[in-house]
Design an enzyme around this catalytic site. Structure first.
Site, mmCIF file in Angstrom:
data_model
loop_
_atom_site.group_PDB
_atom_site.id
_atom_site.type_symbol
_atom_site.label_atom_id
_atom_site.label_comp_id
_atom_site.label_asym_id
_atom_site.label_seq_id
_atom_site.Cartn_x
_atom_site.Cartn_y
_atom_site.Cartn_z
ATOM 1 N N TYR A 156 15.943 30.261 40.571
ATOM 2 C CA TYR A 156 16.151 31.698 40.833
ATOM 3 C C TYR A 156 14.823 32.322 41.279
ATOM 4 C CZ TYR A 156 16.983 36.654 39.711
ATOM 5 O OH TYR A 156 17.087 38.029 39.758
ATOM 6 N N SER A 190 29.389 45.610 41.102
ATOM 7 C CA SER A 190 28.925 45.721 39.716
ATOM 8 C C SER A 190 27.429 46.002 39.701
ATOM 9 C CB SER A 190 29.285 44.412 38.977
ATOM 10 O OG SER A 190 28.188 43.731 38.456
ATOM 11 N N GLY A 241 27.104 42.683 47.459
ATOM 12 C CA GLY A 241 27.244 42.538 45.996
ATOM 13 C C GLY A 241 27.254 43.879 45.290
ATOM 14 N N SER A 242 28.195 44.753 45.685
ATOM 15 C CA SER A 242 28.185 46.104 45.099
ATOM 16 C C SER A 242 29.416 46.372 44.232
ATOM 17 C CB SER A 242 28.017 47.158 46.188
ATOM 18 O OG SER A 242 28.760 46.842 47.337
ATOM 19 N N GLY A 256 23.970 46.803 42.417
ATOM 20 C CA GLY A 256 24.588 47.061 43.726
ATOM 21 C C GLY A 256 25.528 48.252 43.681
HETATM 22 N N1 LIG Z 1 19.906 42.671 36.351
HETATM 23 C C1 LIG Z 1 18.633 42.357 36.335
HETATM 24 O O1 LIG Z 1 17.975 42.331 35.275
HETATM 25 C C2 LIG Z 1 17.900 42.111 37.612
HETATM 26 C C3 LIG Z 1 16.498 42.095 37.564
HETATM 27 C C4 LIG Z 1 15.804 41.870 38.740
HETATM 28 C C5 LIG Z 1 16.485 41.665 39.915
HETATM 29 N N2 LIG Z 1 17.841 41.662 39.930
HETATM 30 C C6 LIG Z 1 18.505 41.427 41.215
HETATM 31 O O2 LIG Z 1 19.372 42.502 41.488
HETATM 32 C C7 LIG Z 1 20.497 42.036 42.215
HETATM 33 C C8 LIG Z 1 21.771 42.486 41.521
HETATM 34 O O3 LIG Z 1 21.762 41.974 40.197
HETATM 35 P P1 LIG Z 1 22.801 42.469 39.088
HETATM 36 O O4 LIG Z 1 22.233 42.107 37.780
HETATM 37 O O5 LIG Z 1 23.234 43.844 39.385
HETATM 38 O O6 LIG Z 1 23.999 41.423 39.374
HETATM 39 P P2 LIG Z 1 25.510 41.415 38.892
HETATM 40 O O7 LIG Z 1 25.848 42.551 37.980
HETATM 41 O O8 LIG Z 1 25.790 40.009 38.465
HETATM 42 O O9 LIG Z 1 26.251 41.689 40.274
HETATM 43 C C9 LIG Z 1 26.140 40.766 41.312
HETATM 44 C C10 LIG Z 1 26.952 41.278 42.466
HETATM 45 O O10 LIG Z 1 26.881 40.327 43.518
HETATM 46 C C11 LIG Z 1 28.200 39.987 43.914
HETATM 47 N N3 LIG Z 1 28.171 38.618 44.412
HETATM 48 C C12 LIG Z 1 27.720 37.504 43.784
HETATM 49 N N4 LIG Z 1 27.801 36.459 44.610
HETATM 50 C C13 LIG Z 1 28.297 36.924 45.789
HETATM 51 C C14 LIG Z 1 28.604 36.328 47.025
HETATM 52 N N5 LIG Z 1 28.416 35.024 47.243
HETATM 53 N N6 LIG Z 1 29.078 37.119 48.028
HETATM 54 C C15 LIG Z 1 29.285 38.443 47.828
HETATM 55 N N7 LIG Z 1 29.012 39.052 46.671
HETATM 56 C C16 LIG Z 1 28.533 38.298 45.666
HETATM 57 C C17 LIG Z 1 29.066 40.200 42.690
HETATM 58 O O11 LIG Z 1 30.373 40.495 43.083
HETATM 59 P P3 LIG Z 1 31.673 39.649 42.666
HETATM 60 O O12 LIG Z 1 31.377 38.954 41.371
HETATM 61 O O13 LIG Z 1 32.729 40.713 42.550
HETATM 62 O O14 LIG Z 1 31.887 38.714 43.788
HETATM 63 C C18 LIG Z 1 28.406 41.466 42.134
HETATM 64 O O15 LIG Z 1 28.871 42.607 42.820
HETATM 65 C C19 LIG Z 1 20.352 40.513 42.323
HETATM 66 O O16 LIG Z 1 19.799 40.165 43.561
HETATM 67 C C20 LIG Z 1 19.384 40.182 41.207
HETATM 68 O O17 LIG Z 1 18.635 39.024 41.500
HETATM 69 C C21 LIG Z 1 18.566 41.882 38.795
#
Ligand SMILES: NC(=O)c1ccc[n+]([C@@H]2O[C@H](COP(=O)([O-])OP(=O)(O)OC[C@H]3O[C@@H](n4cnc5c(N)ncnc54)[C@H](OP(=O)(O)O)[C@@H]3O)[C@@H](O)[C@H]2O)c1
Length: 263
Positions: free
Chosen positions: A153, A16, A13-14, A19
Site C-alpha cells: 500500500y 463511502s 471511489g465516492s 470520497g
Molecule cells: N481512511 C484513511 O485513514 C486514509 C488515510 C490516508 C489516505 N487514505 C486514502 O483515501 C482514499 C479513500 O480512502 P477511504 O478510507 O475513504 O476508503 P473507503 O472508505 O474504503 O472507500 C473506498 C472507496 O473506493 C471505492 N473503490 C474501491 N475499489 C474500487 C475500484 N476498483 N473501482 C471503483 N471504486 C473502487 C469503494 O467503492 P465500492 O466499495 O462501493 O466499490 C469506496 O467508495 C484512498 O485512496 C486511501 O488510500 C485513507
C-alpha cells in the site's frame, strides 16, 4: 449559473469515506458530480445520500471497477470530459511483507496507481484545450511513513506522488494544476474495521481509536482520527479557482502526523 456550477467533477471511489465527503463538498458548489464505486446499488445509494445532504440534483452515479481498463472505458463513455478529477479510490489491508504475493503487488498497483493514470491520461487533454482543470491524487501519510504491515500500500501511495508531480510538469503553463493530497488516518468504515482488527474488536470504538493512535500512530499532533470532511475541505480548496498558484505540490492533511517540515 457561475463557472463553478458549470463544472463536472469526477471523484473515483465516492460511495463511502473520504470520497463521499469530497463529492459532497463539490455538490454544495452546484457542480455536476460523478459518483463512482464498483457496485450500481451502492453508487446510486451514495448519490442519494449526497443529494439529501446538499439538496443538489446534479449527481451522476457511474458504477465501474476503475482497477481495470474496461471499467475506465465505462466511465469515459458515460462522462467524456471533466473539469476536476479527484483520484480518490484506494484499497488497503494489512499483510506481512513476506506474505504479499506477486498477484497482490500487481493488484495494488492496478487499483491504486494505474486507475488514476488512466483517468488522468483520458481527461487531461480536454482540460488543457479548455485552459482550466484540476487533478488531485489522494495519497496518504503512508507514502512517506511506510507502514510495515502494508508495504505494498505504501508503495502505491508513494508512486501517486511521483505520477502527480510528473503530470504537473507535463502540463506546465496550461491552466491545469496537478497536486497530491496526503490524508493521515481518517475515520472511514474501512479504517474502523482495520482498527478493530488491530487493537481489539471488543473495545468501545472511542477507546480503540485512542489506543490505535497512541500505539500505532504516536506522532499524530491531532491525537485523534481525522474526519472525512476535514480531508474534503483541503481537496475542495485544491479543486477550486482559489488554488490556481498551487501545482506540483504535495499537501498534508495528516493532523501533523508526518514529523517533517516539508512536504
Ligand atoms: N481512511 C484513511 O485513514 C486514509 C488515510 C490516508 C489516505 N487514505 C486514502 O483515501 C482514499 C479513500 O480512502 P477511504 O478510507 O475513504 O476508503 P473507503 O472508505 O474504503 O472507500 C473506498 C472507496 O473506493 C471505492 N473503490 C474501491 N475499489 C474500487 C475500484 N476498483 N473501482 C471503483 N471504486 C473502487 C469503494 O467503492 P465500492 O466499495 O462501493 O466499490 C469506496 O467508495 C484512498 O485512496 C486511501 O488510500 C485513507
Amino acid at each position: 449559473m457561475n463557472e463553478t456550477t458549470k463544472r463536472t467533477v469526477l471523484v473515483s471511489g465516492s460511495t463511502s469515506g473520504i470520497g463521499e465527503a469530497i463529492a459532497t463538498a463539490f455538490a454544495r458548489d452546484g457542480a455536476t458530480v460523478v459518483v463512482n464505486g464498483r457496485d450500481q446499488e451502492r453508487t446510486e445509494a451514495a448519490a442519494g445520500r449526497i443529494r439529501s445532504a446538499t439538496g443538489h440534483d446534479g449527481l451522476l452515479p457511474v458504477a465501474a471497477d476503475l482497477g481495470t481498463a474496461e471499467g475506465a472505458r465505462t466511465v469515459f463513455d458515460a462522462v467524456p470530459e471533466v473539469d476536476v478529477l479527484v483520484n480518490n479510490l484506494g484499497i488497503f489491508g494489512a499483510t506481512p511483507f513476506m506474505e504479499i504475493t506477486d498477484e497482490e503487488w500487481h493488484h495494488y498497483f492496478e487499483v491504486n496507481v494505474l486507475s488514476g493514470v488512466r483517468l488522468a491520461r483520458h481527461y487531461i487533454p480536454g482540460m488543457v484545450r479548455r485552459g482550466w482543470g484540476r487533478v488531485i491524487f489522494i495519497s496518504s501519510e503512508s507514502s512517506l511513513m511506510i507502514p510495515t504491515e502494508m508495504v505494498h500500500y505504501g508503495m502505491t501511495k508513494t508512486a501517486q506522488i511521483s505520477v502527480s508531480r510528473g503530470l504537473a510538469q507535463t502540463v506546465a503553463g496550461s491552466g491545469v494544476t496537478v497536486n497530491t493530497v496526503l490524508p493521515g488516518p481518517t475515520l472511514t468504515p474501512g479504517v474502523e474495521t482495520f482498527i478493530a482488527d488491530r487493537v481489539g474488536a471488543d473495545l468501545p470504538f472511542a477507546e480503540a481509536e485512542a489506543r490505535f493512535i497512541a500505539e500505532e500512530r504516536p506522532t499524530s499532533l491531532l491525537r485523534r482520527l481525522i474526519r472525512p470532511e476535514e480531508v474534503a475541505g483541503l481537496v475542495h480548496y485544491v479543486g477550486s479557482d482559489a488554488s490556481s498558484a498551487t501545482t506540483g505540490a504535495t499537501l498534508r492533511v495528516d493532523g501533523g502526523l508526518i514529523p517533517m517540515i516539508i512536504p
